[in-house]
Scaffold this motif. Structure first.
Motif, short mmCIF file in Angstrom:
data_model
loop_
_atom_site.label_atom_id
_atom_site.label_comp_id
_atom_site.label_asym_id
_atom_site.label_seq_id
_atom_site.Cartn_x
_atom_site.Cartn_y
_atom_site.Cartn_z
N SER A 107 19.60 -17.91 2.05
CA SER A 107 19.31 -18.69 3.25
C SER A 107 19.56 -17.89 4.51
O SER A 107 18.79 -17.96 5.47
N ALA A 108 20.65 -17.10 4.51
CA ALA A 108 20.96 -16.28 5.69
C ALA A 108 19.87 -15.25 5.94
O ALA A 108 19.36 -15.11 7.06
N LEU A 109 19.48 -14.51 4.89
CA LEU A 109 18.45 -13.49 5.06
C LEU A 109 17.08 -14.10 5.31
O LEU A 109 16.33 -13.61 6.16
N GLY A 110 16.78 -15.17 4.57
CA GLY A 110 15.50 -15.83 4.78
C GLY A 110 15.40 -16.47 6.15
O GLY A 110 14.33 -16.46 6.78
N GLY A 111 16.50 -17.04 6.64
CA GLY A 111 16.49 -17.63 7.97
C GLY A 111 16.29 -16.60 9.06
O GLY A 111 15.58 -16.85 10.04
N LEU A 112 16.91 -15.43 8.91
CA LEU A 112 16.70 -14.36 9.89
C LEU A 112 15.25 -13.88 9.88
O LEU A 112 14.65 -13.65 10.94
N GLN A 129 9.87 -13.96 12.48
CA GLN A 129 8.44 -14.24 12.34
C GLN A 129 7.97 -15.30 13.33
O GLN A 129 6.87 -15.19 13.90
N LEU A 130 8.78 -16.34 13.54
CA LEU A 130 8.36 -17.48 14.37
C LEU A 130 8.97 -17.46 15.76
O LEU A 130 8.67 -18.36 16.56
N ASP A 131 9.82 -16.45 16.02
CA ASP A 131 10.54 -16.40 17.30
C ASP A 131 11.32 -17.69 17.52
O ASP A 131 11.31 -18.26 18.62
N SER A 132 11.99 -18.15 16.49
CA SER A 132 12.78 -19.38 16.54
C SER A 132 14.27 -19.05 16.58
O SER A 132 14.66 -17.92 16.25
N PRO A 133 15.13 -20.00 16.95
CA PRO A 133 16.57 -19.74 16.95
C PRO A 133 17.06 -19.39 15.55
O PRO A 133 16.67 -20.05 14.56
N ALA A 134 17.91 -18.37 15.44
CA ALA A 134 18.30 -17.87 14.12
C ALA A 134 19.18 -18.86 13.36
O ALA A 134 18.98 -19.08 12.16
#
Length: 262
Positions: A224-229, A234-239
């Motif tokens: 989840s940590a790596l996928g969330g980063l 990719q989406l320029d969303s909050p990490a």
């Protein structure tokens, strides 16, 4: 290698995720989710006190989170159905912390970073604090694993075996406070409890033993940590929210798989 902010962010996310997921197994088994919320929300008050007294934020958060965790633990031991009191403490501490931050003279603070995390700004010193804290909590849980597990499953059996259930609960309480202190920079005060609970909940349908659940929870948390980063880039969303979103997606998949098997 640590000069790259993306590498630091990945190491910080994995470090916090691994130890949070191990603690999360006990939080899920003991149904302590609201307990975690009350402790995490008090972190903002710790930030305000740290700024007011010119102390390192980690130490201020740790002190306030420990006091809140011990207070909540004491109340839950005295009363049954303490959900209302926990709700008052959780949101009261958050509101008080937000007010206190506003009154700190001359403080320039990224409040959104402390609420939702700012993992991309993790420094080398932050990384050291995170991994030292993770090692302490991980070592403590491994050392007390059997005693904690027995006290969680059957407090009466634990007492008959010479294990003090209240002591084991205090150990979990202190571990949770330490996880809150080292996690606030990664996912923020509002999302710390999610990082603790969701990977453990996602691992539950896949597991046959407590040890399996802990291993799967750690793997899901790291993913989840790596996928969330990756999703944030990719989406320029909050990490921080992106990490929790990936964890929720994994939870949905494992829950659906359990339903299909049933």
């Amino acid at each position: 290698m640590l000069d790259d902010f993306a590498i630091r962010a990945a190491l910080a996310g994995v470090g916090v995720g691994l130890v949070a997921s191990l603690l999360g197994c006990f939080v899920v088994w003991r149904r302590m989710a609201y307990f975690g919320d009350a402790t995490a929300h008090a972190a903002i008050l710790g930030v305000a006190l740290s700024l007011g007294f010119s102390l390192p934020v980690t130490w201020g958060v740790l002190a306030v989170a420990t006091v809140m965790a011990l207070t909540v633990s004491g109340l839950s031991d005295r009363w049954q159905g303490v959900d209302t009191v926990l709700g008052v403490l959780a949101h009261g501490a958050l509101a008080l912390g937000l007010m206190a931050v506003a009154f700190v003279p001359g403080a320039r603070i990224d409040l959104e970073g402390y609420l939702f995390g700012d993992i991309l700004s993790v420094s080398k010193s932050d990384l050291a604090v995170i991994w030292v804290g993770a090692a302490v909590v991980g070592g403590l849980l491994m050392w007390r694993w059997q005693a904690l597990l027995t006290a969680t499953v059957n407090p009466d059996l634990a007492a008959a075996s010479g294990i003090d259930p209240a002591r084991e609960k205090r150990i979990l309480t202190l571990a949770l406070a330490l996880v809150v202190a080292v996690s606030i920079k990664v996912v923020g005060a509002l999302l710390i409890t999610a990082l603790v609970i969701i990977p453990a909940a996602a691992a539950r349908p896949l597991s046959r033993t407590p040890e399996q659940m802990a291993i799967y929870a750690a793997l899901i948390s790291a993913f989840s940590a790596l996928g969330g980063l990756w999703l944030a880039f990719q989406l320029d969303s909050p990490a921080g929210p992106s990490i929790i979103t990936v964890a929720v997606a994994v939870f949905a998949v494992t829950s659906l798989s359990r339903g299909l098997r049933a």
